[in-house]
Design a protein around this motif. Sequence first.
Motif: not given
Length: 375
Positions: A98, A102, A122, A126, A164, A193, A195, A223, A225, A235, A237
Amino acid sequence: MAFGWIDEQAEGRRRAGLVRTLRPRPADSTLLDLASNDYLGLARHPEVTEGAAAAARTWGAGSTGSRLVTGTTGLHTELERALADFCGFEAALVFSSGYAANLAAVTALGPHGSLVVSDAGNHASLIDGCRLARGERQVVAHTDPEAVDKALTGHAGPAIVVSDTVFSVDGDRAPLAELAAVCRAHGAGLVVDDAHGLGVLGDGGRGAPHAAGLAGAGDVVVTATLSKSLGSQGGVVLGPARVIDHLVNAARTFIFDTGLAPAAAGAALAALRLLEREPGRAVRAREVAAELHARLTATGLEAVRPDAAVVSVRAPSPEQAVRWAADCRTAGLAVGCFRPPSVPDGISRLRLTARADLSGAEIERAVRVIGETRP
């Protein structure tokens, strides 16, 4: 003396109570685990581990090269298609972590002449992506669309807003719909993100962007994970096909990194298929988080209300946070311990993971241990 400055920094960390050490865990640990990010309890699920084993038997232990050389297998492309379909995006690209995903998204979409607007809360990956991007970087107040609007006002070139979806320290959610509206008013892209949202939020765990109605939008890149809710590693995208094609040609952590190991890809795919069949796991993870928060605050502890599966409990100091976590471990409970510089506000915390497979008795036990060991 070479590296002499390291000793000075080590002493400074010791005085501040910020020394970090590795603690190898056994395969058969008896600890009740509220420290990992295994939100859906899939890391040891038989279907997921068999997915990893079958992939290794079929494709080998490693991917043998970068994705553009020999590191792309049929399994990688199957996983990418499945992730894109599940999350509601046109295309997906899988990375070895991940963190790499990022770095790829932010650096490739923040070129010279662009503006990269980053939330103050973040994740480090990131932040590092923003630092490595060649565009101008501006950090704005946490979860503040008005601050984002102000940062974008007057910038004439390309711009992206980076955030995030669920912040890893306190588990609070970003105002995605409001951020998207601000971005659209300025012609900026939104890079988020997910995640800590994938597998927990949205319909059947399809993620925070899906829940906010942003899945498949041409100006949104996500993005995530594979190492949290999906119990594997790697990870991804997700976004418009033209953005994914751009990453294949421009993202250094894709071009120059060895591809994700087949076993990890196989495990992630198996976990995704299992989640599709059992969407209640996402609901259960949120229910466990809410119950942990309610029980902890009922004992008088200061815990942040969770928006997903992260429950954060404030500690008086870094030293007391470390001791608290150690005392929990002695009592049979593994919890996370966040302290500076991992926390942007300087406040130390215990960080608890609400797992979908926790029983009521385990929740009760965790709350009891945390309460009995509090500083």
